[in-house]
Design an enzyme around this catalytic site. Sequence first.
Site, PDB file in Angstrom:
ATOM      1  N   ALA A 106       0.861  -1.192   0.000  1.00  0.00           N
ATOM      2  CA  ALA A 106       0.000   0.000   0.000  1.00  0.00           C
ATOM      3  C   ALA A 106       0.889   1.232   0.000  1.00  0.00           C
ATOM      4  CB  ALA A 106      -0.927   0.000   1.217  1.00  0.00           C
ATOM      5  N   LYS A 107       0.308   2.371  -0.298  1.00  0.00           N
ATOM      6  CA  LYS A 107       1.017   3.647  -0.184  1.00  0.00           C
ATOM      7  C   LYS A 107      -0.029   4.739  -0.130  1.00  0.00           C
ATOM      8  CE  LYS A 107       5.333   4.344  -0.593  1.00  0.00           C
ATOM      9  NZ  LYS A 107       6.319   3.998   0.430  1.00  0.00           N
TER      10      LYS A 107
END
Length: 418
Positions: A106-107
């Site tokens: 994720a980011k």
Amino acid sequence: MDIYDHPTFRMAGQQFDLVADHLEIAASDRARLKFPKRSMTVALPIKRDDGAVEVFSGYRVQHHLTLGPTKGGLRYHPEVRLGEVAALAMWMSWKCALTGLPYGGAKGGIACDPHKLSAGELERLTRRYTQEMIPFIGPQTDVMAPDLGTNEQVMAWMMDTYSMHMGYTVPSIVTGKPVGLGGSVGRREATGRGVGYLINRTMDVIGLVANKATAVVQGYGNVGSVAAFSLARYGVKIVAVSDVSGGVYNEKGLDLWSLEKHNAECGTVVGFPQAEAITNDQLLLTPCDILVPAALERQITELNAGKIQCHVLAEAANGPTTPEADAIIEKRGDIFVIPDILCNAGGVVVSYFEWVQDLQSFFWSESEVVDKLFRILEGAFTQTLNLSRKQKISMRLAALSLGVRRVQEAKKTRGLFP
């Protein structure tokens, strides 16, 4: 998917396509592996200190949740865009799979300049972002960490906001927070330490003697500075470093302790009296044994890949080398590349340790953390090197192959719901 159209996502997609071709992944599986499971874009209105209301754009991309919750940093930078965040989330997926962590990638990010916001404005922005993300985050859903422009304090505000919403303290909602709030010792230094360890292992492999080697570090932030000190402890001479404002060079080697003092006082390495000024472009072309890009993505391109003068390229940043530059470097054959998803994995590995410690409420000593970190990096490095040699492919293709294959196999085993 046009919503992700961005140079960095195109680059990550190009890398994936090369790996998918190499692994002969069926066309029916490619899109499911490549595109993120979930992406959020939120408007973040906050009251500025002067009373005006300003709306910022916030993003979070969760690439896949096949192996566990998603994991990834939160960055504050004016150029943050959905496509960039999606690319970084994809790379994080392959990184977690390569190192055997039970995470998807994720980011997140907010398009803002944190240097132009007061502490109060930063806190309000962070808390507003966290509040907007509450339906999509959680210790078993998505766990954030610091990234470019964020730090321990930002993570503390996030943890407090989420905990206030839940009605009880939830330390495992973020990693990279202060040790006093459930953070792990050794987390702040983890990425840089990992970079240093993997460079040292590479020097063993190619027969480079540490106390006769020189290194150049682009991006003298948290990762770059710790990597520089780690290399210096192995005996490597650091001849040049840079930050966003510019760089400094001394062919006899920089005194890192004096440089650290200057950096703390001035907020930049520029103007360090014991060195001469150098630009970031010049720094990348400086003759050295070890080049460590630890800044932003897409720094080594087809324009400068043929001119860099190093034996080891250690990618401490995410995506610093474009696929076009990769092809040039591979054709040259004189540079050993430690690819980003391996080289900078130390941060997410110790974030995993922090998450585990929080879930158990049982904390480890720094020596335990560092020992466990180096064991995991050693395993990933050895597997990547062995595959690279066995199949006569680049270290990047080997590392990505290991990561992508593990995610593909997990998706295949779990099946497609409904």
